[in-house]
Design a protein around this motif. Structure first.
Motif, PDB file in Angstrom:
ATOM      1  N   VAL A  40     -10.519 -16.779  80.597  1.00  0.00           N
ATOM      2  CA  VAL A  40     -11.298 -16.669  81.851  1.00  0.00           C
ATOM      3  C   VAL A  40     -12.651 -17.110  81.770  1.00  0.00           C
ATOM      4  CG1 VAL A  40     -11.938 -14.669  83.368  1.00  0.00           C
ATOM      5  CG2 VAL A  40      -9.885 -14.686  82.271  1.00  0.00           C
ATOM      6  N   LEU A  41     -13.000 -18.262  82.557  1.00  0.00           N
ATOM      7  CA  LEU A  41     -14.382 -18.710  82.405  1.00  0.00           C
ATOM      8  C   LEU A  41     -15.472 -17.791  82.942  1.00  0.00           C
ATOM      9  CD1 LEU A  41     -13.338 -22.390  83.599  1.00  0.00           C
ATOM     10  CD2 LEU A  41     -14.110 -21.763  81.289  1.00  0.00           C
ATOM     11  N   LYS A  42     -16.649 -18.241  82.532  1.00  0.00           N
ATOM     12  CA  LYS A  42     -17.102 -19.072  81.483  1.00  0.00           C
ATOM     13  C   LYS A  42     -17.198 -18.378  80.129  1.00  0.00           C
ATOM     14  CE  LYS A  42     -20.452 -21.081  84.579  1.00  0.00           C
ATOM     15  NZ  LYS A  42     -21.661 -21.362  84.972  1.00  0.00           N
ATOM     16  N   GLY A  43     -17.298 -16.886  80.366  1.00  0.00           N
ATOM     17  CA  GLY A  43     -17.498 -16.070  79.012  1.00  0.00           C
ATOM     18  C   GLY A  43     -16.421 -16.238  77.799  1.00  0.00           C
ATOM     19  N   ALA A  44     -15.272 -16.544  78.250  1.00  0.00           N
ATOM     20  CA  ALA A  44     -14.256 -16.598  77.247  1.00  0.00           C
ATOM     21  C   ALA A  44     -14.188 -18.045  76.449  1.00  0.00           C
ATOM     22  CB  ALA A  44     -12.903 -16.475  77.919  1.00  0.00           C
ATOM     23  N   VAL A  45     -14.899 -18.803  76.907  1.00  0.00           N
ATOM     24  CA  VAL A  45     -15.024 -20.247  75.992  1.00  0.00           C
ATOM     25  C   VAL A  45     -15.016 -20.009  74.454  1.00  0.00           C
ATOM     26  CG1 VAL A  45     -16.328 -22.624  75.736  1.00  0.00           C
ATOM     27  CG2 VAL A  45     -15.764 -21.389  78.054  1.00  0.00           C
ATOM     28  N   MET A  46     -15.916 -19.473  74.255  1.00  0.00           N
ATOM     29  CA  MET A  46     -16.285 -19.217  72.681  1.00  0.00           C
ATOM     30  C   MET A  46     -15.078 -18.360  72.012  1.00  0.00           C
ATOM     31  SD  MET A  46     -19.177 -20.737  72.290  1.00  0.00           S
ATOM     32  CE  MET A  46     -20.673 -20.757  73.168  1.00  0.00           C
ATOM     33  N   VAL A  47     -14.765 -17.390  72.570  1.00  0.00           N
ATOM     34  CA  VAL A  47     -13.785 -16.599  72.053  1.00  0.00           C
ATOM     35  C   VAL A  47     -12.465 -17.417  71.913  1.00  0.00           C
ATOM     36  CG1 VAL A  47     -12.138 -14.698  72.604  1.00  0.00           C
ATOM     37  CG2 VAL A  47     -14.724 -14.606  72.943  1.00  0.00           C
ATOM     38  N   MET A  48     -11.951 -18.000  72.932  1.00  0.00           N
ATOM     39  CA  MET A  48     -10.714 -18.824  73.103  1.00  0.00           C
ATOM     40  C   MET A  48     -10.702 -19.817  72.144  1.00  0.00           C
ATOM     41  SD  MET A  48      -8.178 -19.544  76.315  1.00  0.00           S
ATOM     42  CE  MET A  48      -7.877 -20.994  76.725  1.00  0.00           C
ATOM     43  N   ALA A  49     -11.797 -20.791  71.932  1.00  0.00           N
ATOM     44  CA  ALA A  49     -11.904 -21.760  71.019  1.00  0.00           C
ATOM     45  C   ALA A  49     -11.654 -21.552  69.697  1.00  0.00           C
ATOM     46  CB  ALA A  49     -13.104 -22.509  71.315  1.00  0.00           C
ATOM     47  N   ASP A  50     -12.536 -20.282  69.384  1.00  0.00           N
ATOM     48  CA  ASP A  50     -12.521 -19.922  67.890  1.00  0.00           C
ATOM     49  C   ASP A  50     -10.837 -19.352  67.510  1.00  0.00           C
ATOM     50  OD1 ASP A  50     -14.803 -20.873  67.447  1.00  0.00           O
ATOM     51  OD2 ASP A  50     -15.721 -18.808  67.342  1.00  0.00           O
ATOM     52  N   LEU A  51     -10.492 -18.552  68.454  1.00  0.00           N
ATOM     53  CA  LEU A  51      -9.058 -17.823  68.408  1.00  0.00           C
ATOM     54  C   LEU A  51      -8.048 -18.959  68.116  1.00  0.00           C
ATOM     55  CD1 LEU A  51      -7.757 -15.080  68.369  1.00  0.00           C
ATOM     56  CD2 LEU A  51      -7.316 -15.327  70.931  1.00  0.00           C
ATOM     57  N   ALA A  52      -7.973 -19.903  69.121  1.00  0.00           N
ATOM     58  CA  ALA A  52      -6.974 -20.949  69.154  1.00  0.00           C
ATOM     59  C   ALA A  52      -7.032 -21.448  67.834  1.00  0.00           C
ATOM     60  CB  ALA A  52      -7.259 -22.025  70.062  1.00  0.00           C
ATOM     61  N   ARG A  53      -8.281 -21.824  67.156  1.00  0.00           N
ATOM     62  CA  ARG A  53      -8.234 -22.503  65.619  1.00  0.00           C
ATOM     63  C   ARG A  53      -7.908 -21.758  64.621  1.00  0.00           C
ATOM     64  NH1 ARG A  53     -13.252 -25.199  67.703  1.00  0.00           N
ATOM     65  NH2 ARG A  53     -14.520 -23.206  67.531  1.00  0.00           N
ATOM     66  N   GLU A  54      -7.695 -20.540  64.798  1.00  0.00           N
ATOM     67  CA  GLU A  54      -7.244 -19.636  63.937  1.00  0.00           C
ATOM     68  C   GLU A  54      -5.635 -19.246  63.967  1.00  0.00           C
ATOM     69  OE1 GLU A  54      -8.616 -18.204  61.305  1.00  0.00           O
ATOM     70  OE2 GLU A  54     -10.646 -18.865  61.731  1.00  0.00           O
ATOM     71  N   LEU A  55      -5.170 -19.664  65.101  1.00  0.00           N
ATOM     72  CA  LEU A  55      -3.713 -19.444  65.192  1.00  0.00           C
ATOM     73  C   LEU A  55      -2.803 -20.529  64.505  1.00  0.00           C
ATOM     74  CD1 LEU A  55      -3.501 -18.764  69.186  1.00  0.00           C
ATOM     75  CD2 LEU A  55      -3.257 -17.396  67.317  1.00  0.00           C
ATOM     76  N   HIS A  56      -1.682 -20.224  63.942  1.00  0.00           N
ATOM     77  CA  HIS A  56      -1.063 -21.174  63.091  1.00  0.00           C
ATOM     78  C   HIS A  56       0.212 -21.728  63.807  1.00  0.00           C
ATOM     79  CE1 HIS A  56      -3.011 -18.960  59.931  1.00  0.00           C
ATOM     80  NE2 HIS A  56      -3.108 -20.304  59.524  1.00  0.00           N
ATOM     81  N   ASN A  57       0.774 -20.893  65.096  1.00  0.00           N
ATOM     82  CA  ASN A  57       1.817 -21.047  66.008  1.00  0.00           C
ATOM     83  C   ASN A  57       1.194 -22.333  67.128  1.00  0.00           C
ATOM     84  OD1 ASN A  57       3.481 -19.381  64.591  1.00  0.00           O
ATOM     85  ND2 ASN A  57       3.129 -17.795  65.880  1.00  0.00           N
ATOM     86  N   PRO A  58       1.960 -23.129  67.515  1.00  0.00           N
ATOM     87  CA  PRO A  58       1.565 -23.725  68.772  1.00  0.00           C
ATOM     88  C   PRO A  58       1.514 -23.060  69.901  1.00  0.00           C
ATOM     89  CG  PRO A  58       4.095 -24.234  68.202  1.00  0.00           C
ATOM     90  CD  PRO A  58       3.537 -23.232  67.194  1.00  0.00           C
ATOM     91  N   CYS A  59       0.454 -23.361  70.622  1.00  0.00           N
ATOM     92  CA  CYS A  59       0.110 -22.798  71.932  1.00  0.00           C
ATOM     93  C   CYS A  59      -0.251 -23.779  72.761  1.00  0.00           C
ATOM     94  CB  CYS A  59      -0.693 -21.569  71.679  1.00  0.00           C
ATOM     95  SG  CYS A  59      -2.542 -21.917  71.224  1.00  0.00           S
ATOM     96  N   GLY A  60      -0.301 -23.537  74.145  1.00  0.00           N
ATOM     97  CA  GLY A  60      -0.906 -24.175  75.191  1.00  0.00           C
ATOM     98  C   GLY A  60      -2.470 -23.655  75.695  1.00  0.00           C
ATOM     99  N   MET A  61      -3.266 -24.438  76.246  1.00  0.00           N
ATOM    100  CA  MET A  61      -4.443 -23.614  76.853  1.00  0.00           C
ATOM    101  C   MET A  61      -4.665 -24.026  78.267  1.00  0.00           C
ATOM    102  SD  MET A  61      -6.954 -23.456  73.473  1.00  0.00           S
ATOM    103  CE  MET A  61      -7.571 -25.248  73.628  1.00  0.00           C
ATOM    104  N   ASP A  62      -5.032 -23.058  78.999  1.00  0.00           N
ATOM    105  CA  ASP A  62      -5.597 -23.459  80.421  1.00  0.00           C
ATOM    106  C   ASP A  62      -6.620 -22.384  80.512  1.00  0.00           C
ATOM    107  OD1 ASP A  62      -5.567 -24.589  82.842  1.00  0.00           O
ATOM    108  OD2 ASP A  62      -3.680 -24.422  83.397  1.00  0.00           O
TER     109      ASP A  62
END
Length: 179
Positions: A40-62
């Protein structure tokens, strides 16, 4: 920015450690499933970027941008989509990623909107929850930190579009917002 800050509530190190724990929870929950992170823009940009980098399973992002505010500083009660998803979420597992949940009113509307699109599931992940500010009942599957109902900045959270880039979460000194 140093004189603008009153205190640090969550350090950069605490955020990083909790992100790793949250990612492990998400990996376990969605192992073998089609996961789509919806920030959810704009605030979640940092959270989602860092969280996605920590995930080991594949995922999409939107991304989505929604607003319940008119020209003023109080909610108009009407939610509008400013930027909608680019992909179809039918039969997908959707994990909404938020920076902070205050009243939960807009997020509650967003969950209902996304569920109407036929996903396999819709869950919520947030870095910060302010339980004392809740106006609605929300089922939040993954929470970074529960914080008091104070105005916070940093790690995606802003005041007048400033302070999002701070690597920690803190409170502003009163002289900043009392003008």
């Amino acid at each position: 920015m140093g004189q603008d800050l009153e205190k640090i509530l969550v350090t950069e190190e605490q955020i990083k450690a909790r992100q790793r724990e949250m990612a492990a929870e998400i990996d376990a929950t969605y192992a073998g499933k089609d996961l789509l992170l919806v920030g959810v823009l704009k605030g979640a940009v940092m959270v989602m970027a860092d969280l996605a980098r920590e995930l080991h399973n594949p995922c999409g992002m939107d991304w989505m941008a929604v607003s319940s505010y008119g020209a003023g500083t109080t909610s108009s009660g009407v939610v509008r989509i400013i930027k909608d998803l680019d992909c179809d979420i039918k039969d997908r597992n959707v994990l909404i990623v938020e920076d902070v949940i205050d009243s939960g009113l807009t997020l509650s509307w967003l969950v209902g909107n996304l569920k109407s699109r036929g996903p396999a599931s819709v869950e919520i992940c947030t870095m910060v929850r302010k339980p004392l500010a809740f106006d609605v009942e929300l089922d939040i599957s993954c929470v970074g930190f529960d914080l008091p109902n104070e105005f916070i900045v940093g790690y995606g959270l802003d005041y007048a579009e400033h302070y999002r880039n701070l690597p920690f979460i803190g409170t502003l000194a009163p002289h900043v917002y009392q003008g």
